[in-house]
Design a protein around this motif. Structure first.
Motif, PDB file in Angstrom:
ATOM      1  N   PHE A  61      28.055 -52.319 -13.582  1.00  0.00           N
ATOM      2  CA  PHE A  61      28.852 -51.091 -13.555  1.00  0.00           C
ATOM      3  C   PHE A  61      27.918 -49.915 -13.305  1.00  0.00           C
ATOM      4  CE2 PHE A  61      30.574 -54.094 -16.597  1.00  0.00           C
ATOM      5  CZ  PHE A  61      31.908 -54.187 -16.249  1.00  0.00           C
ATOM      6  N   ASP A  62      28.430 -48.883 -12.627  1.00  0.00           N
ATOM      7  CA  ASP A  62      27.688 -47.648 -12.406  1.00  0.00           C
ATOM      8  C   ASP A  62      28.213 -46.571 -13.343  1.00  0.00           C
ATOM      9  OD1 ASP A  62      26.146 -48.773 -10.401  1.00  0.00           O
ATOM     10  OD2 ASP A  62      27.539 -48.167  -8.811  1.00  0.00           O
ATOM     11  N   LEU A  63      27.316 -45.962 -14.103  1.00  0.00           N
ATOM     12  CA  LEU A  63      27.685 -44.917 -15.054  1.00  0.00           C
ATOM     13  C   LEU A  63      27.097 -43.598 -14.573  1.00  0.00           C
ATOM     14  CD1 LEU A  63      27.773 -47.675 -16.637  1.00  0.00           C
ATOM     15  CD2 LEU A  63      27.338 -46.339 -18.694  1.00  0.00           C
ATOM     16  N   ILE A  64      27.958 -42.599 -14.381  1.00  0.00           N
ATOM     17  CA  ILE A  64      27.511 -41.286 -13.921  1.00  0.00           C
ATOM     18  C   ILE A  64      27.323 -40.353 -15.108  1.00  0.00           C
ATOM     19  CG2 ILE A  64      28.539 -41.541 -11.638  1.00  0.00           C
ATOM     20  CD1 ILE A  64      30.916 -39.882 -12.606  1.00  0.00           C
ATOM     21  N   ALA A  65      26.889 -39.135 -14.822  1.00  0.00           N
ATOM     22  CA  ALA A  65      26.522 -38.190 -15.877  1.00  0.00           C
ATOM     23  C   ALA A  65      27.665 -37.936 -16.855  1.00  0.00           C
ATOM     24  CB  ALA A  65      26.067 -36.872 -15.251  1.00  0.00           C
ATOM     25  N   ALA A  66      28.882 -37.770 -16.349  1.00  0.00           N
ATOM     26  CA  ALA A  66      30.009 -37.474 -17.242  1.00  0.00           C
ATOM     27  C   ALA A  66      30.202 -38.572 -18.268  1.00  0.00           C
ATOM     28  CB  ALA A  66      31.280 -37.276 -16.423  1.00  0.00           C
ATOM     29  N   THR A  67      30.050 -39.829 -17.839  1.00  0.00           N
ATOM     30  CA  THR A  67      30.208 -40.953 -18.762  1.00  0.00           C
ATOM     31  C   THR A  67      29.058 -41.006 -19.754  1.00  0.00           C
ATOM     32  OG1 THR A  67      31.359 -42.206 -17.048  1.00  0.00           O
ATOM     33  CG2 THR A  67      30.458 -43.462 -18.895  1.00  0.00           C
ATOM     34  N   LEU A  68      27.848 -40.808 -19.279  1.00  0.00           N
ATOM     35  CA  LEU A  68      26.675 -40.862 -20.149  1.00  0.00           C
ATOM     36  C   LEU A  68      26.690 -39.738 -21.178  1.00  0.00           C
ATOM     37  CD1 LEU A  68      23.984 -41.676 -17.436  1.00  0.00           C
ATOM     38  CD2 LEU A  68      24.933 -43.250 -19.137  1.00  0.00           C
TER      39      LEU A  68
END
Length: 207
Positions: A61-68
């Motif tokens: 899965f790819d996690l972007i800044a908003a998720t992190l």
């Protein structure tokens, strides 16, 4: 859509971190990896993520800044375990409550009370979301659909049955852990509607 009935835990195998981005690969149980497709939705610790790549039961899965920035997924390390739930399908039993997988924020686990037959977890009740965290209401915590057992000004509790402790990461969490929170959307809709109605009524009376 998710139901908050966690299907088990998955082990984190690799984490590739870059600026405001992370590729996470987890290993699902073999029986839970059947019929996977690119672009499918899987909730990890209650966070709806999109399958970017998979090889057998290894799913990335790819996690972007908003998720992190919003969830606890950025705190995890290789070898840690996360709760998972694959997206519900038409006809599936809704054993918990309808959840979107959109995390509002993280909460701190304040304390754990254990007895022979009960496990009670106390969490902080943040002021900005307190109106949605109501006695006997629903809440999503790390992807688990749970009922609020007791609500106080600054904290609330949930009771966990042995099966939940066995099947999820709650059995190993310690005080101080950050847990993902999803507010029950129906509770939010009702509370916001009532607040708007009362505000409009008050404005009409004073106007």
């Amino acid at each position: 859509m998710f139901t908050g009935i966690v299907q088990g835990t998955a082990c984190i195998e690799t984490l590739a971190r870059r600026d405001d981005f992370m590729r996470m690969t987890v290993r699902l149980p073999e029986e839970s990896a059947l019929d996977l497709q690119l672009g499918a939705s899987i909730a990890l610790n209650g966070t709806c993520l999109t399958v970017a790549e998979f090889d057998g039961s290894a799913v990335s899965f790819d996690l972007i800044a908003a998720t992190l920035n919003t969830t606890n997924l950025g705190d995890l390390s290789v070898g840690d375990r996360v709760n998972f739930e694959r997206a519900a399908r038409v006809g599936d039993e809704i054993g918990g409550h309808t959840m979107s997988g959109h995390i509002y924020r993280t909460l701190n686990l304040l304390s754990i009370e254990r007895s022979e037959n009960n496990c009670i977890l106390w969490f902080e009740r943040p002021a900005d979301l307190a109106r949605y965290l109501l006695n006997k209401g629903f809440v999503g915590l790390n992807g688990c659909s749970l009922t609020l057992a007791a609500v106080e000004a600054a904290r609330f509790s949930v009771y966990l049955i042995p099966e939940t402790l066995r099947l999820t990461t709650f059995g190993v969490l310690q005080p101080g852990a950050r847990v993902n929170l999803e507010i029950d959307p129906q509770t939010q809709a009702i509370v916001d509607t009532v607040e708007r109605y009362l505000s409009d009524r008050s404005a009409a009376v004073t106007g």
